[in-house]
Design a protein around this motif. Structure first.
Motif, PDB file in Angstrom:
ATOM      1  N   GLY A   1       0.530   9.070  -4.958  1.00  0.00           N
ATOM      2  CA  GLY A   1       0.067   7.793  -4.325  1.00  0.00           C
ATOM      3  C   GLY A   1      -0.092   7.600  -3.133  1.00  0.00           C
ATOM      4  N   ARG A   2       0.780   8.104  -2.238  1.00  0.00           N
ATOM      5  CA  ARG A   2       0.749   8.126  -0.671  1.00  0.00           C
ATOM      6  C   ARG A   2      -0.402   8.701  -0.194  1.00  0.00           C
ATOM      7  N   LEU A   3      -0.567  10.093  -0.744  1.00  0.00           N
ATOM      8  CA  LEU A   3      -1.927  10.895  -0.188  1.00  0.00           C
ATOM      9  C   LEU A   3      -2.947  10.090  -0.703  1.00  0.00           C
ATOM     10  N   THR A   4      -3.056   9.516  -1.888  1.00  0.00           N
ATOM     11  CA  THR A   4      -4.535   8.769  -2.239  1.00  0.00           C
ATOM     12  C   THR A   4      -4.681   7.847  -1.334  1.00  0.00           C
TER      13      THR A   4
ATOM     14  N   PRO B   1      -6.241   7.952   3.319  1.00  0.00           N
ATOM     15  CA  PRO B   1      -7.407   7.791   3.962  1.00  0.00           C
ATOM     16  C   PRO B   1      -8.001   6.318   4.421  1.00  0.00           C
ATOM     17  N   GLU B   2      -7.723   5.636   3.398  1.00  0.00           N
ATOM     18  CA  GLU B   2      -8.019   3.952   3.403  1.00  0.00           C
ATOM     19  C   GLU B   2      -7.078   3.367   4.342  1.00  0.00           C
ATOM     20  N   PHE B   3      -5.854   4.065   4.443  1.00  0.00           N
ATOM     21  CA  PHE B   3      -4.894   3.420   5.145  1.00  0.00           C
ATOM     22  C   PHE B   3      -5.152   3.716   6.723  1.00  0.00           C
TER      23      PHE B   3
ATOM     24  N   PHE C   1       0.896  -1.178  -0.128  1.00  0.00           N
ATOM     25  CA  PHE C   1       0.139   0.147  -0.001  1.00  0.00           C
ATOM     26  C   PHE C   1       0.876   1.358   0.080  1.00  0.00           C
ATOM     27  N   ALA C   2       0.342   2.357  -0.812  1.00  0.00           N
ATOM     28  CA  ALA C   2       1.226   3.511  -1.033  1.00  0.00           C
ATOM     29  C   ALA C   2       1.493   4.320   0.344  1.00  0.00           C
ATOM     30  N   ALA C   3       0.852   4.163   1.292  1.00  0.00           N
ATOM     31  CA  ALA C   3       1.251   4.749   2.606  1.00  0.00           C
ATOM     32  C   ALA C   3       2.451   4.589   3.329  1.00  0.00           C
ATOM     33  N   SER C   4       3.012   3.305   2.761  1.00  0.00           N
ATOM     34  CA  SER C   4       4.071   2.774   3.300  1.00  0.00           C
ATOM     35  C   SER C   4       5.453   3.182   2.777  1.00  0.00           C
ATOM     36  N   ASN C   5       6.076   3.640   3.686  1.00  0.00           N
ATOM     37  CA  ASN C   5       7.573   4.173   3.063  1.00  0.00           C
ATOM     38  C   ASN C   5       8.301   3.337   2.451  1.00  0.00           C
ATOM     39  N   TYR C   6       8.404   1.877   2.994  1.00  0.00           N
ATOM     40  CA  TYR C   6       9.131   0.754   2.361  1.00  0.00           C
ATOM     41  C   TYR C   6       8.637   0.641   0.874  1.00  0.00           C
ATOM     42  N   TYR C   7       7.179   0.613   0.758  1.00  0.00           N
ATOM     43  CA  TYR C   7       6.608   0.144  -0.376  1.00  0.00           C
ATOM     44  C   TYR C   7       7.132   1.281  -1.553  1.00  0.00           C
TER      45      TYR C   7
ATOM     46  N   GLU D   1      12.481   3.312 -14.820  1.00  0.00           N
ATOM     47  CA  GLU D   1      11.770   2.803 -16.006  1.00  0.00           C
ATOM     48  C   GLU D   1      11.216   1.424 -16.190  1.00  0.00           C
ATOM     49  N   ILE D   2      11.124   0.579 -15.086  1.00  0.00           N
ATOM     50  CA  ILE D   2      10.760  -0.575 -15.309  1.00  0.00           C
ATOM     51  C   ILE D   2       9.398  -0.907 -15.168  1.00  0.00           C
ATOM     52  N   PRO D   3       8.657  -1.419 -16.180  1.00  0.00           N
ATOM     53  CA  PRO D   3       7.145  -1.467 -15.966  1.00  0.00           C
ATOM     54  C   PRO D   3       6.678  -2.261 -14.758  1.00  0.00           C
ATOM     55  N   PHE D   4       5.709  -1.736 -14.177  1.00  0.00           N
ATOM     56  CA  PHE D   4       4.968  -2.598 -13.025  1.00  0.00           C
ATOM     57  C   PHE D   4       3.615  -2.336 -12.748  1.00  0.00           C
ATOM     58  N   GLN D   5       3.136  -3.296 -12.128  1.00  0.00           N
ATOM     59  CA  GLN D   5       1.601  -3.036 -11.849  1.00  0.00           C
ATOM     60  C   GLN D   5       1.689  -2.970 -10.270  1.00  0.00           C
ATOM     61  N   GLU D   6       0.617  -2.438  -9.538  1.00  0.00           N
ATOM     62  CA  GLU D   6       0.603  -2.182  -7.989  1.00  0.00           C
ATOM     63  C   GLU D   6      -0.733  -3.182  -7.698  1.00  0.00           C
ATOM     64  N   ASN D   7      -0.396  -3.864  -6.681  1.00  0.00           N
ATOM     65  CA  ASN D   7      -1.374  -4.614  -6.096  1.00  0.00           C
ATOM     66  C   ASN D   7      -1.962  -4.259  -4.680  1.00  0.00           C
ATOM     67  N   LEU D   8      -2.810  -3.338  -4.396  1.00  0.00           N
ATOM     68  CA  LEU D   8      -3.035  -3.085  -3.103  1.00  0.00           C
ATOM     69  C   LEU D   8      -3.384  -4.080  -2.164  1.00  0.00           C
ATOM     70  N   VAL D   9      -2.680  -4.498  -1.090  1.00  0.00           N
ATOM     71  CA  VAL D   9      -2.905  -5.252   0.165  1.00  0.00           C
ATOM     72  C   VAL D   9      -2.165  -4.845   1.272  1.00  0.00           C
ATOM     73  N   TYR D  10      -2.892  -5.268   2.370  1.00  0.00           N
ATOM     74  CA  TYR D  10      -2.369  -4.912   3.688  1.00  0.00           C
ATOM     75  C   TYR D  10      -2.027  -5.708   4.404  1.00  0.00           C
ATOM     76  N   PRO D  11      -1.031  -5.585   5.514  1.00  0.00           N
ATOM     77  CA  PRO D  11      -0.129  -6.588   6.220  1.00  0.00           C
ATOM     78  C   PRO D  11      -1.040  -7.577   6.748  1.00  0.00           C
ATOM     79  N   SER D  12      -0.376  -8.746   6.829  1.00  0.00           N
ATOM     80  CA  SER D  12      -0.774 -10.088   7.524  1.00  0.00           C
ATOM     81  C   SER D  12      -1.801 -10.822   6.744  1.00  0.00           C
ATOM     82  N   SER D  13      -2.588 -10.065   5.569  1.00  0.00           N
ATOM     83  CA  SER D  13      -3.403 -10.798   5.081  1.00  0.00           C
ATOM     84  C   SER D  13      -2.948 -11.965   4.405  1.00  0.00           C
TER      85      SER D  13
END
Ligand code: GSH
Length: 225
Positions: free
Chosen positions: A203-206, A209-211, A7-13, A24-36
């Protein structure tokens, strides 16, 4: 394509995301929270971030991911070719993690729960940060980058470590930690003003709220146990 889990609120992420964007490596993001269960399938300790490579290879631990990305995509290098210089980059990153990031993180629960930091913890955290300040003063060059002329992985890594130091340690201890390291405040600003850091911050700011809803739900779950 690489999948970046977390999740984008994470500084490690965000530091891994910054590396992918920088190269410039193509990637997709998968929103997932810890311990799931979903995260545990790709990250053995259930922590964010993790990546899945196009061939299905999973990896967690941000600094290990950074090294793996560098080895797999050596163009736009983020480490110097000289072994000693490379080791110094990793030394800076390790010191930032152990003596800046981790003590600052000990203050997160007090910020989130709105409870005061117990004095012994504040003293201990301050002592660890003081060691980090001495070490980073000794190793950092800021000429213009943290380890000298070349922009390296340490610039990205320490910048995102500093977001945690600023958000928690600086506020809770009422101590301008960046100002203790000659050149760090200006370098931090240069990093923050870069197009990639700005993009990552959107991304972090978006996500924030959910985080925060996730954090409140976690706190509630602990209290109702
Ligand atoms: N050593 C790990 C630390 C990762 C980490 O602590 N991530 C946080 C999010 S910023 C997390 O997943 N926390 C959940 C938990 O501690 O259960 C790394 O470098 O990737």
């Amino acid at each position: 394509m690489i999948t970046l889990h977390g999740f984008a609120a994470s500084n490690y992420y965000n530091l891994v995301k910054h590396v992918l964007l920088h190269k410039e490596i193509p990637f997709q993001e998968n929103l997932v929270y810890p311990s799931s269960d979903e995260l545990l399938a790709v990250s053995p300790v259930g922590k964010v971030p993790a990546i899945t490579m196009p061939d299905g290879f999973d990896l967690s631990e941000s600094s290990v991911i950074c090294d793996f990305i560098e080895e797999s995509y050596p163009y736009t290098p983020l480490y110097p070719s000289d072994a000693k210089e490379r080791a110094t980059i990793r030394q800076i990153m390790k010191i930032a993690e152990l003596y800046f990031e981790l003590p600052s993180r000990r203050l997160i629960p007090f910020t989130f729960s709105g409870t005061p930091v117990p004095k012994p913890i504040a003293i201990e955290v301050r002592q660890v940060l003081e060691r980090g300040i001495i070490a980073l003063n000794s190793l950092s060059q800021f000429s213009p980058w943290i380890a000298g002329e070349q922009f390296t992985m340490a610039d990205i890594y320490v910048y995102y470590v500093n977001t945690i130091v600023s958000s928690f340690a600086v506020k809770q201890l009422e101590w301008d930690i960046m100002a203790q390291i000659s050149g760090m405040t200006e370098w931090n600003k240069t990093m923050r003003d870069s197009d990639i850091a700005k993009q990552v911050d959107v991304g972090r700011l978006t996500n924030m709220p959910e985080f925060m809803q996730y954090v409140q739900a976690q706190i509630k779950a602990v209290h109702t146990k």
